[in-house]
Design a protein around this motif. Structure first.
Motif, PDB file in Angstrom:
ATOM      1  N   TRP A 261     -54.952 -63.769  39.632  1.00 23.00           N
ATOM      2  CA  TRP A 261     -54.798 -64.859  38.654  1.00 23.00           C
ATOM      3  C   TRP A 261     -53.308 -65.066  38.354  1.00 23.00           C
ATOM      4  O   TRP A 261     -52.526 -64.112  38.311  1.00 23.00           O
ATOM      5  CB  TRP A 261     -55.497 -64.527  37.339  1.00 23.00           C
ATOM      6  N   SER A 262     -52.928 -66.295  38.122  1.00 19.30           N
ATOM      7  CA  SER A 262     -51.562 -66.595  37.652  1.00 19.30           C
ATOM      8  C   SER A 262     -51.629 -67.751  36.657  1.00 19.30           C
ATOM      9  O   SER A 262     -52.562 -68.569  36.687  1.00 19.30           O
ATOM     10  CB  SER A 262     -50.634 -66.940  38.822  1.00 19.30           C
ATOM     11  N   LEU A 264     -50.126 -71.115  35.413  1.00 19.67           N
ATOM     12  CA  LEU A 264     -49.272 -72.230  35.825  1.00 19.67           C
ATOM     13  C   LEU A 264     -48.539 -72.863  34.634  1.00 19.67           C
ATOM     14  O   LEU A 264     -47.396 -73.303  34.769  1.00 19.67           O
ATOM     15  CB  LEU A 264     -50.106 -73.299  36.533  1.00 19.67           C
ATOM     16  N   LYS A 286     -53.351 -73.586  31.828  1.00 14.27           N
ATOM     17  CA  LYS A 286     -53.513 -74.021  33.218  1.00 14.27           C
ATOM     18  C   LYS A 286     -53.344 -72.780  34.110  1.00 14.27           C
ATOM     19  O   LYS A 286     -52.318 -72.097  34.036  1.00 14.27           O
ATOM     20  CB  LYS A 286     -52.483 -75.093  33.584  1.00 14.27           C
ATOM     21  N   THR A 287     -54.340 -72.523  34.949  1.00 14.34           N
ATOM     22  CA  THR A 287     -54.327 -71.293  35.750  1.00 14.34           C
ATOM     23  C   THR A 287     -54.486 -71.594  37.235  1.00 14.34           C
ATOM     24  O   THR A 287     -54.907 -72.691  37.633  1.00 14.34           O
ATOM     25  CB  THR A 287     -55.478 -70.360  35.331  1.00 14.34           C
ATOM     26  N   ARG A 288     -54.168 -70.582  38.039  1.00  7.19           N
ATOM     27  CA  ARG A 288     -54.433 -70.627  39.486  1.00  7.19           C
ATOM     28  C   ARG A 288     -55.063 -69.298  39.890  1.00  7.19           C
ATOM     29  O   ARG A 288     -54.557 -68.231  39.519  1.00  7.19           O
ATOM     30  CB  ARG A 288     -53.156 -70.852  40.267  1.00  7.19           C
ATOM     31  N   LYS A 290     -56.207 -67.153  43.183  1.00  8.44           N
ATOM     32  CA  LYS A 290     -56.217 -66.967  44.645  1.00  8.44           C
ATOM     33  C   LYS A 290     -57.195 -65.849  44.955  1.00  8.44           C
ATOM     34  O   LYS A 290     -57.111 -64.758  44.380  1.00  8.44           O
ATOM     35  CB  LYS A 290     -54.825 -66.638  45.157  1.00  8.44           C
ATOM     36  N   SER A 305     -57.550 -71.134  46.910  1.00  6.47           N
ATOM     37  CA  SER A 305     -56.641 -71.267  45.762  1.00  6.47           C
ATOM     38  C   SER A 305     -57.235 -72.315  44.836  1.00  6.47           C
ATOM     39  O   SER A 305     -57.380 -73.490  45.214  1.00  6.47           O
ATOM     40  CB  SER A 305     -55.236 -71.685  46.224  1.00  6.47           C
ATOM     41  N   ASP A 307     -57.052 -74.197  41.155  1.00  9.64           N
ATOM     42  CA  ASP A 307     -56.333 -74.527  39.920  1.00  9.64           C
ATOM     43  C   ASP A 307     -57.323 -75.065  38.898  1.00  9.64           C
ATOM     44  O   ASP A 307     -58.135 -75.970  39.219  1.00  9.64           O
ATOM     45  CB  ASP A 307     -55.251 -75.581  40.175  1.00  9.64           C
ATOM     46  N   GLU A 308     -57.302 -74.527  37.697  1.00  8.32           N
ATOM     47  CA  GLU A 308     -58.256 -74.975  36.684  1.00  8.32           C
ATOM     48  C   GLU A 308     -57.670 -74.766  35.290  1.00  8.32           C
ATOM     49  O   GLU A 308     -56.879 -73.848  35.055  1.00  8.32           O
ATOM     50  CB  GLU A 308     -59.565 -74.203  36.814  1.00  8.32           C
TER      51      GLU A 308
END
Length: 331
Positions: A261-262, A264, A286-288, A290, A305, A307-308
């Protein structure tokens, strides 16, 4: 040889001179009575006492009753501060008040921060002094009182002087004119209300309601706690981090080592008053994600990947010096 004046002519000259002297004396008396002993001079003397911070002299001259409250603006430095912004003080011509007997109204004009202001005073005849000169006195009155209120603090500054609050309020008697600068600043909350002018000598019930705002330091502290919370969530290598807003659902097989998780974009806290306390508006992160998924039917693996955005709420527990953010729900 000079002509000798007859006794009759000499008497006439002396009589004329005496008349001129009498007229001049009357003119001087009228001028002195108007400029030195007139009601306008009483107003000038009163304002001079205010500017000098001489509260006792001003109060005695005004013949006013002091209402209950904090008298920090009635003498000394407080009074000088309340009068310092009153500039270009001039006094108009006394005007009789119809039907009031020997009562006149004197209107003073002045400026505060470049804005024209006026204050009207009522004075009454108080007899004569030395047979020729009028005596004037201010009509008895009650000093104006200003109620200052604030939340999130138990003390404010009024004209740079500390004023304790009781149940969030304090009453401050003032002279007119006075300029009130009220405010407070704590590490987490601050308020400021400057340049309120009290112009009516009989005003009652004037209010200064300080609008409390979060300080920049509080907003930075709250954003820092939110960032740490979300970073801790992102460090969990699971599809549904515990006690966190983000989650991901899939029917494929996922290797935990592939989950990353990261963040954004971190949310920016908006602190607002709510039911007498402080709250945070709903937040969105806002996250990404992978992740490597393995199809259960074919066995094929694929890196994805995603994004949500995820919404969540948080409780703000804040005092004047401390703040704690407690995430309470996901949306």
């Amino acid at each position: 040889m000079s002509e000798r004046l007859s006794p009759t002519r000499v008497a006439a000259i002396w009589a004329a001179a005496l008349v001129l002297l009498a007229v001049a004396a009357v003119s001087v008396i009228i001028l002195v009575n108007h400029t030195v002993f007139g009601p306008g001079q009483k107003v000038r003397d009163f304002q001079a006492h205010l500017a000098a911070g001489e509260g006792a002299q001003a109060l005695g001259l005004l013949n006013a009753t002091v209402p209950e409250g904090n008298g920090l603006l009635l003498d000394g430095d407080g009074l000088r501060a309340a009068s310092a912004d009153v500039k270009d003080f001039t006094v108009g011509k006394p005007e009789p008040i119809p039907g009031s007997g020997k009562v006149v109204q004197v209107t003073a004009s002045y400026t505060v921060h470049g804005t024209a202001q006026q204050t009207s005073y009522s004075l009454q005849s108080a007899g004569r002094r030395w047979l020729f000169f009028d005596r004037w006195a201010f009509v008895p009155s009650i000093l104006p009182a200003v109620e200052v209120s604030a939340n999130t603090t138990n003390a404010v500054d009024i004209n740079a002087m500390p004023a304790p609050l009781e149940n969030g309020r304090t009453t401050v008697p003032v002279f007119a004119p006075s300029v009130i600068n009220a405010g407070f600043e704590t590490p987490n909350f601050a308020a400021d209300s400057r340049g309120m002018v009290v112009t009516d000598p009989n005003a009652q019930g004037t209010e200064v309601k300080l609008r409390t705002e979060p300080t920049k330091a509080l907003v930075e502290e709250v954003n820092g706690q939110i960032k740490k919370y979300l970073d801790d969530c992102a460090s969990q290598q699971v599809l549904m981090p515990a006690s966190c807003p983000m989650s991901y659902s899939t029917s494929a097989r996922v290797n935990a080592d592939s989950i990353h998780w990261s963040i954004l974009e971190y949310p920016q806290a908006e602190i607002v008053p709510y039911n007498g306390e402080w709250a945070l508006r709903p937040l969105t992160v806002k996250t990404r994600l992978k992740v490597t998924e393995q199809d259960l039917r074919t066995g094929a693996s694929a890196e994805r990947s995603i994004d949500e955005d995820f919404g969540f709420t948080a409780e703000l527990q804040a005092s004047t010096t401390k703040a704690r953010v407690v995430p309470v729900a996901s949306e």
